[in-house]
Design an enzyme around this catalytic site. Structure first.
Site, PDB file in Angstrom:
ATOM      1  CB  SER A   1      18.623   0.854  13.159  1.00  0.00           C
ATOM      2  OG  SER A   1      17.481   1.085  12.366  1.00  0.00           O
TER       3      SER A   1
ATOM      4  CB  THR B   1      14.738   4.685   3.969  1.00  0.00           C
ATOM      5  OG1 THR B   1      15.859   3.793   4.082  1.00  0.00           O
ATOM      6  CG2 THR B   1      13.565   4.107   4.723  1.00  0.00           C
TER       7      THR B   1
ATOM      8  CG  ASP C   1      -1.769   1.152   1.424  1.00  0.00           C
ATOM      9  OD1 ASP C   1      -2.689   1.065   2.249  1.00  0.00           O
ATOM     10  OD2 ASP C   1      -1.558   2.172   0.752  1.00  0.00           O
TER      11      ASP C   1
ATOM     12  CD  GLU D   1      26.573   6.058   6.760  1.00  0.00           C
ATOM     13  OE1 GLU D   1      26.369   4.855   6.955  1.00  0.00           O
ATOM     14  OE2 GLU D   1      25.772   6.938   7.088  1.00  0.00           O
TER      15      GLU D   1
ATOM     16  CE  LYS E   1       9.021   4.663  14.495  1.00  0.00           C
ATOM     17  NZ  LYS E   1       7.687   4.162  14.637  1.00  0.00           N
TER      18      LYS E   1
ATOM     19  CG  HIS F   1      20.286  11.186  10.883  1.00  0.00           C
ATOM     20  ND1 HIS F   1      20.749  11.340   9.599  1.00  0.00           N
ATOM     21  CD2 HIS F   1      20.018   9.862  11.023  1.00  0.00           C
ATOM     22  CE1 HIS F   1      20.772  10.161   8.999  1.00  0.00           C
ATOM     23  NE2 HIS F   1      20.332   9.250   9.846  1.00  0.00           N
TER      24      HIS F   1
ATOM     25  CB  CYS G   1      24.211   9.481   9.340  1.00  0.00           C
ATOM     26  SG  CYS G   1      23.532   8.051   8.498  1.00  0.00           S
TER      27      CYS G   1
ATOM     28  CG  ASN H   1      19.159   8.179   5.185  1.00  0.00           C
ATOM     29  OD1 ASN H   1      19.746   9.231   5.425  1.00  0.00           O
ATOM     30  ND2 ASN H   1      19.299   7.095   5.923  1.00  0.00           N
TER      31      ASN H   1
ATOM     32  CB  SER I   1      24.059   3.198  12.401  1.00  0.00           C
ATOM     33  OG  SER I   1      22.759   3.541  12.034  1.00  0.00           O
TER      34      SER I   1
HETATM   35  N1  CAA Z   1      -0.630   3.325   5.856  1.00  0.00           N
HETATM   36  C1  CAA Z   1      -0.049   4.067   6.830  1.00  0.00           C
HETATM   37  N2  CAA Z   1       0.996   3.631   7.589  1.00  0.00           N
HETATM   38  C2  CAA Z   1       1.477   2.400   7.342  1.00  0.00           C
HETATM   39  C3  CAA Z   1       0.914   1.554   6.357  1.00  0.00           C
HETATM   40  C4  CAA Z   1      -0.182   2.065   5.585  1.00  0.00           C
HETATM   41  N3  CAA Z   1      -0.748   1.337   4.615  1.00  0.00           N
HETATM   42  N4  CAA Z   1       1.612   0.398   6.354  1.00  0.00           N
HETATM   43  C5  CAA Z   1       2.554   0.501   7.321  1.00  0.00           C
HETATM   44  N5  CAA Z   1       2.474   1.711   7.912  1.00  0.00           N
HETATM   45  C6  CAA Z   1       3.333   2.257   8.970  1.00  0.00           C
HETATM   46  C7  CAA Z   1       3.677   1.261  10.058  1.00  0.00           C
HETATM   47  O1  CAA Z   1       2.679   1.222  11.058  1.00  0.00           O
HETATM   48  C8  CAA Z   1       4.986   1.847  10.566  1.00  0.00           C
HETATM   49  O2  CAA Z   1       4.707   2.968  11.396  1.00  0.00           O
HETATM   50  P1  CAA Z   1       5.174   2.954  12.944  1.00  0.00           P
HETATM   51  O3  CAA Z   1       6.652   2.692  12.941  1.00  0.00           O
HETATM   52  O4  CAA Z   1       4.826   4.301  13.432  1.00  0.00           O
HETATM   53  O5  CAA Z   1       4.420   1.833  13.566  1.00  0.00           O
HETATM   54  C9  CAA Z   1       5.636   2.417   9.305  1.00  0.00           C
HETATM   55  O6  CAA Z   1       4.584   2.546   8.349  1.00  0.00           O
HETATM   56  C10 CAA Z   1       6.699   1.504   8.700  1.00  0.00           C
HETATM   57  O7  CAA Z   1       6.143   0.230   8.530  1.00  0.00           O
HETATM   58  P2  CAA Z   1       6.939  -1.060   9.006  1.00  0.00           P
HETATM   59  O8  CAA Z   1       7.467  -0.863  10.391  1.00  0.00           O
HETATM   60  O9  CAA Z   1       6.122  -2.262   8.736  1.00  0.00           O
HETATM   61  O10 CAA Z   1       8.140  -0.977   7.937  1.00  0.00           O
HETATM   62  P3  CAA Z   1       9.341  -1.962   7.742  1.00  0.00           P
HETATM   63  O11 CAA Z   1       9.528  -2.855   8.913  1.00  0.00           O
HETATM   64  O12 CAA Z   1       9.203  -2.599   6.406  1.00  0.00           O
HETATM   65  O13 CAA Z   1      10.556  -0.927   7.655  1.00  0.00           O
HETATM   66  C11 CAA Z   1      12.287   0.161   8.877  1.00  0.00           C
HETATM   67  C12 CAA Z   1      10.794   0.092   8.608  1.00  0.00           C
HETATM   68  C13 CAA Z   1      12.697  -1.114   9.656  1.00  0.00           C
HETATM   69  C14 CAA Z   1      12.609   1.389   9.685  1.00  0.00           C
HETATM   70  C15 CAA Z   1      13.031   0.172   7.520  1.00  0.00           C
HETATM   71  O14 CAA Z   1      12.647   1.279   6.753  1.00  0.00           O
HETATM   72  C16 CAA Z   1      14.540   0.170   7.661  1.00  0.00           C
HETATM   73  O15 CAA Z   1      15.177  -0.851   7.932  1.00  0.00           O
HETATM   74  N6  CAA Z   1      15.171   1.336   7.402  1.00  0.00           N
HETATM   75  C17 CAA Z   1      16.633   1.454   7.412  1.00  0.00           C
HETATM   76  C18 CAA Z   1      17.173   1.656   8.783  1.00  0.00           C
HETATM   77  C19 CAA Z   1      16.829   3.026   9.321  1.00  0.00           C
HETATM   78  O16 CAA Z   1      16.637   3.987   8.593  1.00  0.00           O
HETATM   79  N7  CAA Z   1      16.783   3.135  10.651  1.00  0.00           N
HETATM   80  C20 CAA Z   1      16.547   4.414  11.296  1.00  0.00           C
HETATM   81  C21 CAA Z   1      17.422   4.607  12.509  1.00  0.00           C
HETATM   82  S1  CAA Z   1      19.128   4.297  12.085  1.00  0.00           S
HETATM   83  C22 CAA Z   1      19.651   5.742  11.340  1.00  0.00           C
HETATM   84  O17 CAA Z   1      19.034   6.750  11.456  1.00  0.00           O
HETATM   85  C23 CAA Z   1      20.931   5.706  10.552  1.00  0.00           C
HETATM   86  C24 CAA Z   1      20.628   5.708   9.110  1.00  0.00           C
HETATM   87  O18 CAA Z   1      20.545   6.761   8.483  1.00  0.00           O
HETATM   88  C25 CAA Z   1      20.441   4.416   8.426  1.00  0.00           C
END
Ligand code: CAA
Length: 447
Positions: free
Chosen positions: A213, A165, A33, A85, A255, A246, A122, A330, A366
């Protein structure tokens, strides 16, 4: 040791020239979606690099534009630091490649500039700004400025949850005395611990524990905030006009923002004003065990999120810093520097007089480390923002189909030779021009 004001004098942004539309192109192909990306993560598009772009070309293009606009020659620069990175060499720093590019278009050279490369995920973009700040404050700059370039091709492995991302782009910053854009505080706070949440052990695409993360980001940011307060004094929400953080994706900052707001409103009149609506914040001494306290804190935070107080603060202080990120994804080391530009740009667009306003800047890498410092907007911020052409760059991006996206993603795995054709035509910019006899990457300026 000088006590003059030091900060970011000028900034330029170079976005990767391709665009992946998350709602229109990525979500349908992944069977998701679109709301997961646009609402959940808060992202609409990623900027990706064309086949002739990489961390050097994007960084050099941003730095070239910055130097031309500010009327600088190589002899005006005493230091070039690159934060990335996405480096492709363990020995020769990216800054030497960028200096080599710039020497193709400027008359002089950078033979007397100190060059290096910073690594801590980062947060290294901010660390490079800090290094330049310290160098100038120590009086070792001989009247010269520092060029800091934060540049990344932030690509994840195909089908990794982080794939949505992704992003690619560079931010070039000139660090100097009496800056035109923002002055930096001497005070800083750190939150740092040995964490295994996101790493790239000898590989182009990261190993990521995405859910973990997110929690590590929140924990280290909180530590850094508390550490900052120990030197800068308690923070109140009204102290800061903007909070650029960041931004791996806007949902991450959403969050973090509510936790930060809870922390900085504790023991303030805002907590009192909110008490009638949602009660006072839970205090650990009122609970028998940690679990009950944590649960109560979670319930309070959920209620806080829906209050007009919080929503008003978020819309004014945080939301404007996310505008660019929503469209580019990102950029790792450049991400917090894009957030700063995005926020200040919104003040300019609204015609607000922002000189002297403060920013609470939260950087994060990270592995993991967060850093909090404060910046003060300077007199010429408006002309610095108006000189940017980022909107034109974003509008000119080539909109990839999913098949094209798959090809270009593969082309940027640096282990592989590629036969993928370029999607755009280079124009007045540096391009990757193949490999040299020692495995070095070669670059050329295209008029
Ligand atoms: N409509 C509205 N919202 C929806 C939806 C829909 N149809 N479907 C899902 N969502 C929401 C979920 O509820 C969730 O929100 P919450 O976290 O508020 O609950 C959000 O969308 C994301 O959905 P998921 O959690 O299911 O997504 P995912 O598990 O597939 O991926 C993630 C999320 C794990 C963060 C992934 O994007 C990821 O691994 N990203 C890379 C790591 C990252 O960026 N980490 C951030 C901190 S580390 C950092 O900052 C360093 C860096 O730059 C990497």
């Amino acid at each position: 040791m000088t006590d003059t004001s030091v900060g970011i004098d000028a900034v330029e942004i170079h976005a990767g020239k391709l665009k992946l539309d998350l709602a229109e192109t990525f979500a349908p192909a992944m069977g998701d979606d679109p709301g997961k990306y646009t609402k959940g993560l808060g992202l609409y598009a990623s900027s990706l690099p064309d086949t002739y772009e990489d961390i050097v070309t994007m960084g050099a293009n941003a730095a070239h534009r910055l130097m031309e606009r500010k009327g600088l020659e190589p002899e005006d620069i005493g230091r070039i630091d690159v934060a990335t990175e996405s480096a492709f060499d363990h020995s020769k720093p990216v800054s030497t490649y960028i200096a080599g590019c710039l020497e193709q278009v400027f008359e002089g050279d950078f033979h007397h500039a100190n060059k290096g490369e910073r690594k801590f995920a980062c947060v290294s973009g901010t660390q490079s700004v800090d290094d330049a700040y310290n160098w100038i404050r120590a009086g070792r700059n001989r009247g010269r400025a520092a060029l800091v370039v934060a540049t990344d091709t932030a690509l994840y492995a195909r089908d990794d949850p982080g794939e949505a991302t992704q992003g690619a782009g560079a931010v070039a910053m000139l660090i100097d005395e009496d800056p035109d854009f923002v002055e930096l505080s001497t005070e800083q706070g750190y939150g740092s611990a040995d964490e295994t949440d996101f790493l790239k052990p000898q590989q182009q695409f990261p190993s990521v524990d995405g859910k973990r993360s997110v929690n590590v980001y929140l924990a280290r940011m909180r530590e850094a905030l508390v550490d900052y307060e120990s030197v800068g004094g308690d923070i109140h929400p009204d102290d800061f006009r903007l909070g650029p953080f960041h931004t791996p994706f806007p949902g991450m900052v959403r969050k973090a923002a509510v936790l930060a707001y809870r922390h900085i409103t504790r023991d303030t009149e805002i907590e009192e004003e909110l008490a009638e609506e949602i009660g006072r914040q839970p205090r650990p001494e009122a609970f028998d065990d940690e679990e009950a306290y944590t649960e109560a804190l979670g319930e309070y935070t959920d209620a806080l999120k829906d209050t007009d107080h919080y929503q008003g603060w978020y819309d004014r202080t945080i939301d404007p810093t996310l505008d660019l990120s929503r469209e580019v994804g990102n950029w790792y080391t450049g991400s917090v520097h894009v957030a700063r530009v995005s926020g200040i740009r919104s003040l300019v667009e609204d015609g607000e007089d922002a000189e002297g306003e403060k920013l609470l800047v939260g950087s994060y890498g990270s592995g993991a480390q967060a850093e909090i410092h404060v910046e003060t907007i300077q007199e010429n911020y408006e002309s610095e923002i108006e000189a940017l052409n980022v909107d034109e760059q974003l509008a000119a991006r080539y909109d990839l189909s999913f098949d094209e996206y798959e090809d270009v993603h593969d082309a940027h795995n640096f282990d592989e030779e590629t036969s993928v054709e370029e999607f755009t035509a280079p124009d007045g910019e540096f391009v990757f021009d193949g490999w040299g006899r020692m495995g070095e990457r070669k670059y050329r300026y295209v008029e």
